[in-house]
Design an enzyme around this catalytic site. Sequence first.
Site, mmCIF file in Angstrom:
data_model
loop_
_atom_site.group_PDB
_atom_site.id
_atom_site.type_symbol
_atom_site.label_atom_id
_atom_site.label_comp_id
_atom_site.label_asym_id
_atom_site.label_seq_id
_atom_site.Cartn_x
_atom_site.Cartn_y
_atom_site.Cartn_z
ATOM 1 N N GLN A 174 -5.409 -1.204 -3.422
ATOM 2 C CA GLN A 174 -5.045 0.094 -2.852
ATOM 3 C C GLN A 174 -4.034 0.776 -3.783
ATOM 4 O O GLN A 174 -3.035 0.168 -4.177
ATOM 5 C CB GLN A 174 -4.441 -0.067 -1.466
ATOM 6 C CG GLN A 174 -5.350 -0.708 -0.448
ATOM 7 C CD GLN A 174 -5.278 -2.224 -0.431
ATOM 8 O OE1 GLN A 174 -4.711 -2.838 -1.329
ATOM 9 N NE2 GLN A 174 -5.849 -2.832 0.596
ATOM 10 N N ASP A 212 -7.717 4.334 -0.930
ATOM 11 C CA ASP A 212 -6.545 4.783 -0.160
ATOM 12 C C ASP A 212 -5.828 5.949 -0.828
ATOM 13 O O ASP A 212 -4.605 5.942 -1.002
ATOM 14 C CB ASP A 212 -5.568 3.620 0.067
ATOM 15 C CG ASP A 212 -6.106 2.575 1.022
ATOM 16 O OD1 ASP A 212 -7.300 2.653 1.365
ATOM 17 O OD2 ASP A 212 -5.356 1.672 1.401
ATOM 18 N N THR A 237 0.816 -1.216 0.000
ATOM 19 C CA THR A 237 0.000 0.000 0.000
ATOM 20 C C THR A 237 0.850 1.267 0.000
ATOM 21 O O THR A 237 0.720 2.120 -0.883
ATOM 22 C CB THR A 237 -0.957 0.001 1.198
ATOM 23 O OG1 THR A 237 -1.838 -1.118 1.108
ATOM 24 C CG2 THR A 237 -1.789 1.272 1.227
ATOM 25 N N ASP A 280 -11.914 4.093 1.999
ATOM 26 C CA ASP A 280 -10.919 4.519 3.010
ATOM 27 C C ASP A 280 -9.950 5.546 2.437
ATOM 28 O O ASP A 280 -8.740 5.480 2.674
ATOM 29 C CB ASP A 280 -10.131 3.309 3.517
ATOM 30 C CG ASP A 280 -11.001 2.231 4.110
ATOM 31 O OD1 ASP A 280 -12.094 2.541 4.601
ATOM 32 O OD2 ASP A 280 -10.594 1.054 4.081
#
Length: 342
Positions: free
Chosen positions: A140, A163, A104, A190
Amino acid sequence: MRRRTLLAGLAAVGILTVAPPAHAAPRRVLHVRPGDSVQAAVDRADGPGWTIVVHPGTYREVVDIPADKAELTLRGASRDPRAAVLVYDNANGTKKPDGTTYGTAGSATFTSAAPGLTVRDLTLANDWLRADHPDITGTQAVAAYVTGDRSHFDNVRFLAHQDTLFADTTALDAFDRQYYRRCHIEGDVDFVFGRARAVFDACHFHTLQRDVTFTPKGMVFAPATARANPYGFLAVRGRITSGAEDGAYKLARPWVPSYETTAWPSLVVRDTWIGPGIDAVTPYTNMRDAYPWPTMRFREHANCGPGATISEPANRPQLTAAEAAVHTRRTYLGDWRPYERP
């Protein structure tokens, strides 16, 4: 039209600078123009206090600002953040040349660990698309991964899907501060997350439409605040809009990472207009049932708009007036006051 088409840029090659007159003291300024490399300018800035001016254009590259580039300023030459775009397309599951994946944080187009960083009037984007990579499950794809105390972003656009903005700290026990002013941050899952002590002042959060049949389609915030840190994310005087149907998104869910299971996520959203894209009845949800959101430090205060309607008070914990007096820019940022700059 897909974002990659909109943001398609030029390959990065060298760097241009403006030389001062022979009689003048050297200026610690570097200029980057289309065909040049932003990373090359960062590498050339040998010490603290440099300014890098990015001229209008699209720069398709990954930029990493290390901790030794303290007090660096990176700014667009234009006041319009759409004019200068830094973009790339790595994802968590994208393979490196050695066969491993980026992860990520490693997927970020822009990474900074420099204390005292200032970024203004730019777009930072990750245009990796799930639809183009059905074989990749690590979806992500970070636009910016920020650590380092006193990181300041003003009039910056953060564009991605899952993300988008990883607002983190340099270490598990660090309480690094970040300040975002007049920024536009968009994504789906998110897309503002991490454990930084971060203030989002007059920022615009925009949730994207997703071609999925389930809801929620995503969440705006996923804080991972350390238990010892009294303050996590503070969103104040902003607005939250959506490109999806009404109620398709949650405001937040707590992120308790497997590497820091003692985290106690903290989020305050106050004095903010929340549009109908946010589920007003149940605006919060769990990431994992072992860490239920009601046990976290999630609070609201004086919000308005259709997504801020309080129909189930237990689902929307509110600050008291006394508590609201504590959750301010000054409390979160302490002796660092970037909001007082002209």
